[in-house]
Motif scaffolding. Structure first.
Motif, PDB file in Angstrom:
ATOM      1  N   LEU A  59      47.162 -22.533 -23.395  1.00 27.23           N
ATOM      2  CA  LEU A  59      46.459 -22.228 -21.881  1.00 27.23           C
ATOM      3  C   LEU A  59      45.273 -21.138 -22.190  1.00 27.23           C
ATOM      4  CD1 LEU A  59      49.918 -21.532 -20.070  1.00 27.23           C
ATOM      5  CD2 LEU A  59      48.556 -23.639 -20.446  1.00 27.23           C
ATOM      6  N   GLY A  60      44.799 -21.096 -23.482  1.00 24.38           N
ATOM      7  CA  GLY A  60      43.554 -20.179 -23.758  1.00 24.38           C
ATOM      8  C   GLY A  60      43.892 -18.737 -23.558  1.00 24.38           C
ATOM      9  N   GLY A  61      43.275 -18.071 -22.861  1.00 25.52           N
ATOM     10  CA  GLY A  61      43.624 -16.523 -22.365  1.00 25.52           C
ATOM     11  C   GLY A  61      44.941 -16.213 -21.608  1.00 25.52           C
ATOM     12  N   GLU A  62      45.626 -17.473 -21.189  1.00 22.10           N
ATOM     13  CA  GLU A  62      46.949 -17.220 -20.241  1.00 22.10           C
ATOM     14  C   GLU A  62      48.149 -17.654 -20.919  1.00 22.10           C
ATOM     15  OE1 GLU A  62      46.333 -19.646 -16.723  1.00 22.10           O
ATOM     16  OE2 GLU A  62      44.643 -18.588 -16.251  1.00 22.10           O
ATOM     17  N   GLY A  63      47.853 -17.668 -22.445  1.00 27.23           N
ATOM     18  CA  GLY A  63      49.006 -18.137 -23.290  1.00 27.23           C
ATOM     19  C   GLY A  63      49.325 -19.425 -23.723  1.00 27.23           C
ATOM     20  N   VAL A  64      50.717 -19.917 -23.518  1.00 26.11           N
ATOM     21  CA  VAL A  64      51.119 -21.040 -23.888  1.00 26.11           C
ATOM     22  C   VAL A  64      52.257 -21.458 -23.050  1.00 26.11           C
ATOM     23  CG1 VAL A  64      52.705 -20.207 -25.787  1.00 26.11           C
ATOM     24  CG2 VAL A  64      52.167 -22.530 -25.915  1.00 26.11           C
ATOM     25  N   TYR A  65      52.505 -22.670 -22.807  1.00 18.76           N
ATOM     26  CA  TYR A  65      53.495 -23.213 -22.023  1.00 18.76           C
ATOM     27  C   TYR A  65      54.586 -24.196 -23.078  1.00 18.76           C
ATOM     28  CZ  TYR A  65      56.373 -25.865 -18.660  1.00 18.76           C
ATOM     29  OH  TYR A  65      57.713 -26.107 -17.700  1.00 18.76           O
ATOM     30  N   PRO A  93      49.262  -5.371 -27.762  1.00 22.95           N
ATOM     31  CA  PRO A  93      49.716  -5.574 -26.145  1.00 22.95           C
ATOM     32  C   PRO A  93      49.318  -6.942 -25.657  1.00 22.95           C
ATOM     33  CG  PRO A  93      47.324  -4.903 -26.446  1.00 22.95           C
ATOM     34  CD  PRO A  93      47.837  -4.674 -27.906  1.00 22.95           C
ATOM     35  N   VAL A  94      50.229  -7.311 -24.742  1.00 25.34           N
ATOM     36  CA  VAL A  94      50.398  -8.466 -24.150  1.00 25.34           C
ATOM     37  C   VAL A  94      49.937  -8.358 -22.655  1.00 25.34           C
ATOM     38  CG1 VAL A  94      52.026 -10.342 -23.302  1.00 25.34           C
ATOM     39  CG2 VAL A  94      52.453  -9.132 -25.559  1.00 25.34           C
ATOM     40  N   LYS A  95      49.236  -9.370 -22.474  1.00 29.27           N
ATOM     41  CA  LYS A  95      48.684  -9.762 -21.162  1.00 29.27           C
ATOM     42  C   LYS A  95      49.688  -9.734 -19.859  1.00 29.27           C
ATOM     43  CE  LYS A  95      44.006 -11.635 -22.100  1.00 29.27           C
ATOM     44  NZ  LYS A  95      43.395 -12.814 -21.970  1.00 29.27           N
ATOM     45  N   ALA A  96      49.206  -9.496 -18.879  1.00 35.53           N
ATOM     46  CA  ALA A  96      50.280  -9.931 -17.660  1.00 35.53           C
ATOM     47  C   ALA A  96      50.157 -11.285 -17.477  1.00 35.53           C
ATOM     48  CB  ALA A  96      49.905  -9.117 -16.457  1.00 35.53           C
ATOM     49  N   ASP A 116      46.552  -9.184 -25.713  1.00 30.72           N
ATOM     50  CA  ASP A 116      45.465  -8.757 -24.927  1.00 30.72           C
ATOM     51  C   ASP A 116      44.664  -8.114 -25.927  1.00 30.72           C
ATOM     52  OD1 ASP A 116      43.832  -7.773 -23.047  1.00 30.72           O
ATOM     53  OD2 ASP A 116      45.152  -6.188 -22.252  1.00 30.72           O
ATOM     54  N   ILE A 117      43.555  -8.871 -26.541  1.00 27.10           N
ATOM     55  CA  ILE A 117      42.610  -8.388 -27.369  1.00 27.10           C
ATOM     56  C   ILE A 117      41.267  -8.508 -26.925  1.00 27.10           C
ATOM     57  CG2 ILE A 117      44.257  -9.167 -29.354  1.00 27.10           C
ATOM     58  CD1 ILE A 117      42.475 -11.738 -29.689  1.00 27.10           C
TER      59      ILE A 117
END
Length: 323
Positions: free
Chosen positions: A226-232, A312-315, A247-248
């Motif tokens: 999902l790009g900057g929103e991670g992975v499903y 760090p991890v994004k919300a 979060d980079i």
């Protein structure tokens, strides 16, 4: 016992990248930028390279030109430790290549010559050697004009007959690409496309619905980046889950999806569960996004484990994907 941990089959391309590029100068004028690199890239090439960097015994299965770019490419693959015994050379077309002016935010429009990607095939006499690996990764469906369709299905079907684990990714997918992909789906253990490309084929936007579509067609595990929103992740067994991205500060997004797949392959070879594999894969993609090109700042397995445990991890933002 297979000879290799992973056989990375398909699309290998030479990338020439420059950053940061905010405009193309007018006429014959010049702008000055910070960095230019040539890198191994492609949905099979970058994945194979990153697998090798992460410590897996990797073989490359592709076609390159007999030009200087092909010579550079083979030397670079060998420097990373990939076996090139099944890298064929074809003088009728140039080595697949792309120019990527990378924008300040990490996005990268592309100027691409398809070249050797259009003539790549796995010859009958090479088939079982190409499948001599614990994991068989096929990457590049959509740009592999001679290999897309029945030849890909045949390779994946034979891989499953031999008891191999299969991973699969594509590139530049359109709604029409599903015609090549759908016959492959029953033979794919881990399908790892971007949400944008998967949505084009499934005619759905929500990750849960997209994953359900591909699983209904035979895919065992569906992982949507999902790009900057991670992975499903929709696993074969158990409930779907979402992992946020790290979060980079993003330098370049080239190869992030390819490197994520490499992280999943590392997890498969090491026998990890899918959640741990996906966390590690996210860290691999983060290390790549922190530098220029398909390897970025990726240097080793241990360094990536350290990043996984410290970055760090994004919300999370895609709440609809969590159901």
């Amino acid at each position: 016992m297979p000879s290799f941990d992973v056989s990375s089959v398909g699309f290998y391309v030479l990338d020439i990248l420059g950053r940061p590029v905010s405009r193309i100068p007018e006429g014959g004028r010049a702008d000055y930028i910070e960095e230019i690199r040539m890198t191994v890239a492609g949905t099979a090439g970058a994945t194979g390279m990153d697998c090798a960097i992460l410590g897996l015994k990797t073989q490359a299965v592709t076609t390159l030109g007999t030009d200087d770019m092909g010579d550079w490419f083979v030397a670079k693959l060998q420097k990373y430790g990939l076996d090139c015994g099944l890298v064929r050379r074809d003088g009728s077309v140039q080595t697949s290549s792309t120019i990527l002016p990378v924008r300040p935010n990490g996005e990268r429009p592309a100027l691409h010559v398809p070249g050797t990607a259009t003539v790549f095939r796995v010859a009958d006499e090479d088939l079982d050697a190409a499948l001599d690996a614990t994991v068989v990764h096929v990457g590049g469906t959509g740009l592999l004009k001679s290999f897309d369709g029945e030849p890909t299905v045949r390779l994946l079907k034979r891989a499953k007959e031999l008891g191999r684990t299969t991973t699969f990714d594509l590139i530049q997918a359109t709604p029409e690409t599903i015609a090549f992909v759908e016959p492959c789906l029953p033979y794919i253990d881990y399908f790892v496309p971007s949400i944008d490309e998967a949505s084009e084929m499934a005619h759905e936007a929500d990750p849960a619905k997209v994953a359900a579509y591909f699983k209904s067609k035979g895919v065992r595990n569906c992982l949507l980046t999902l790009g900057g929103e991670g992975v499903y992740v929709a696993p074969e067994n158990g409930k779907p889950f979402h992992l946020p991205a790290f979060d980079i500060e993003v330098v370049d997004t080239t190869g992030c999806g390819d490197s994520f797949t490499a992280g999943i392959i590392v997890g498969i070879v090491r026998g990890w569960d899918l959640e741990r594999s996906a966390r590690f894969a996210s860290a691999v993609a983060a290390k790549v996004a922190m530098g220029l090109g398909s390897d970025g700042k990726l240097v080793s397995f241990d360094d990536t484990i350290a990043a996984m445990n410290s970055l760090p991890v994004k919300a999370p933002a895609r709440t609809s994907a969590h159901a």
